[in-house]
Design a protein around this motif. Sequence first.
Motif, PDB file in Angstrom:
ATOM      1  N   GLU A  89      40.707  66.062  38.059  1.00  0.00           N
ATOM      2  CA  GLU A  89      41.583  66.235  36.901  1.00  0.00           C
ATOM      3  C   GLU A  89      42.060  67.679  36.791  1.00  0.00           C
ATOM      4  OE1 GLU A  89      39.919  64.863  33.237  1.00  0.00           O
ATOM      5  OE2 GLU A  89      39.370  62.899  34.041  1.00  0.00           O
ATOM      6  N   ARG A  90      41.168  68.632  37.043  1.00  0.00           N
ATOM      7  CA  ARG A  90      41.539  70.042  36.892  1.00  0.00           C
ATOM      8  C   ARG A  90      42.639  70.448  37.861  1.00  0.00           C
ATOM      9  NH1 ARG A  90      39.643  75.070  34.888  1.00  0.00           N
ATOM     10  NH2 ARG A  90      40.502  76.762  36.154  1.00  0.00           N
ATOM     11  N   ASP A  91      42.680  69.785  39.017  1.00  0.00           N
ATOM     12  CA  ASP A  91      43.684  70.153  40.016  1.00  0.00           C
ATOM     13  C   ASP A  91      45.100  69.985  39.482  1.00  0.00           C
ATOM     14  OD1 ASP A  91      41.596  70.664  41.704  1.00  0.00           O
ATOM     15  OD2 ASP A  91      41.804  68.817  42.868  1.00  0.00           O
ATOM     16  N   LEU A  92      45.290  69.025  38.601  1.00  0.00           N
ATOM     17  CA  LEU A  92      46.603  68.827  37.981  1.00  0.00           C
ATOM     18  C   LEU A  92      47.022  70.089  37.242  1.00  0.00           C
ATOM     19  CD1 LEU A  92      48.831  66.622  36.993  1.00  0.00           C
ATOM     20  CD2 LEU A  92      47.428  66.551  34.938  1.00  0.00           C
ATOM     21  N   GLY A  93      46.120  70.613  36.402  1.00  0.00           N
ATOM     22  CA  GLY A  93      46.420  71.831  35.663  1.00  0.00           C
ATOM     23  C   GLY A  93      46.569  73.040  36.561  1.00  0.00           C
ATOM     24  N   ASP A  94      45.727  73.107  37.586  1.00  0.00           N
ATOM     25  CA  ASP A  94      45.823  74.226  38.526  1.00  0.00           C
ATOM     26  C   ASP A  94      47.197  74.254  39.200  1.00  0.00           C
ATOM     27  OD1 ASP A  94      43.247  74.955  37.924  1.00  0.00           O
ATOM     28  OD2 ASP A  94      42.367  74.162  39.775  1.00  0.00           O
ATOM     29  N   ALA A  95      47.720  73.081  39.503  1.00  0.00           N
ATOM     30  CA  ALA A  95      49.046  73.007  40.135  1.00  0.00           C
ATOM     31  C   ALA A  95      50.119  73.517  39.187  1.00  0.00           C
ATOM     32  CB  ALA A  95      49.340  71.573  40.561  1.00  0.00           C
ATOM     33  N   VAL A  96      50.042  73.126  37.919  1.00  0.00           N
ATOM     34  CA  VAL A  96      51.015  73.602  36.928  1.00  0.00           C
ATOM     35  C   VAL A  96      50.940  75.124  36.816  1.00  0.00           C
ATOM     36  CG1 VAL A  96      51.686  73.562  34.494  1.00  0.00           C
ATOM     37  CG2 VAL A  96      51.005  71.439  35.638  1.00  0.00           C
ATOM     38  N   GLU A  97      49.716  75.655  36.795  1.00  0.00           N
ATOM     39  CA  GLU A  97      49.533  77.104  36.692  1.00  0.00           C
ATOM     40  C   GLU A  97      50.152  77.811  37.892  1.00  0.00           C
ATOM     41  OE1 GLU A  97      45.780  79.410  35.204  1.00  0.00           O
ATOM     42  OE2 GLU A  97      45.540  79.052  37.368  1.00  0.00           O
ATOM     43  N   ARG A  98      49.876  77.328  39.087  1.00  0.00           N
ATOM     44  CA  ARG A  98      50.408  77.967  40.296  1.00  0.00           C
ATOM     45  C   ARG A  98      51.936  77.904  40.336  1.00  0.00           C
ATOM     46  NH1 ARG A  98      47.335  75.768  45.504  1.00  0.00           N
ATOM     47  NH2 ARG A  98      48.696  77.300  46.490  1.00  0.00           N
ATOM     48  N   LEU A  99      52.491  76.809  39.869  1.00  0.00           N
ATOM     49  CA  LEU A  99      53.948  76.694  39.860  1.00  0.00           C
ATOM     50  C   LEU A  99      54.569  77.617  38.822  1.00  0.00           C
ATOM     51  CD1 LEU A  99      54.185  72.835  40.345  1.00  0.00           C
ATOM     52  CD2 LEU A  99      54.891  74.582  41.993  1.00  0.00           C
ATOM     53  N   ALA A 100      53.881  77.825  37.698  1.00  0.00           N
ATOM     54  CA  ALA A 100      54.369  78.785  36.704  1.00  0.00           C
ATOM     55  C   ALA A 100      54.386  80.192  37.292  1.00  0.00           C
ATOM     56  CB  ALA A 100      53.486  78.738  35.456  1.00  0.00           C
ATOM     57  N   VAL A 101      53.340  80.548  38.035  1.00  0.00           N
ATOM     58  CA  VAL A 101      53.304  81.860  38.693  1.00  0.00           C
ATOM     59  C   VAL A 101      54.412  81.954  39.734  1.00  0.00           C
ATOM     60  CG1 VAL A 101      51.922  83.433  40.089  1.00  0.00           C
ATOM     61  CG2 VAL A 101      50.833  82.107  38.267  1.00  0.00           C
TER      62      VAL A 101
END
Length: 269
Positions: A89-101
């Motif tokens: 589940e956390r990987d979903l959020g991690d992907a959003v974070e990386r794309l924001a960066v």
Amino acid sequence: MAAVTGESFASLQEQLADTLDGAELAVAAELFHALDVLDSSPALRRSLTDPSREAQDRASVVRALFGAKVRAGTATVLEAVASQRWSRERDLGDAVERLAVSVAAVQAEKGGLEGLEALESDLLSFRRAVSSSHEVQHALTEPQAEAEAKRKLAGRLSAGVGAEARLLIDRAVTAPRGLRPEALVERFAGQVAARQQRWIAQVTVAKELDVAHQRRLSSSLDRYFGRELKLDVVVDPSVVGGIRVQVGDEVVDSTVSTRLNDLNRRLAG
């Protein structure tokens, strides 16, 4: 990173390349806000990472939740993320974070390699300032401290940074997602540094190139890749002759050693 997550993120980067390149910095801010929503709702994360649900259904959940509240580019990114499969589940959020960066890095990249280097420098300078003071570290990790107080402290420690660095630093001190703020800033800086490789041509040759040859090579590579690259020339006699150029993930190899290896493989096969 689990194999499924790694493949999903690689697919996202390719799928969203044009969207990220055309996004405003405000899209990064909206992605961070969406990440806060995801992090605050276990039920939503489970819904968006449920492998038994069709990708289209998961994307529709995101569209209904965020579509009318964010820019078109933000919605496109979030729907694409929800459509992928994730190992955790956390990987979903991690992907959003990386794309924001990535969006922030793209904005800095409008200034070319120098813009990316400036963003990385701003981030690492802040990290050093925090790491050098136990009092600052305590203030930025104090659970009872208000987010605005942390943001103001970060602002004093990083006065004069660009808008992209300001966004990323403020994010790291107010929502570090289980990391220490300086550790998250360092991770952001690493992502920015990785993007710099798109601007550096690693050139491997059998013998030294004279200035005129380097100038011609530089001009040719700039035309080929569509941007002004920095040459990093390495002399390696084992390549025998020809030249090998790597820019980011793209490799152009015309060395004799490579051609001989290819021939040997064909003969052996």
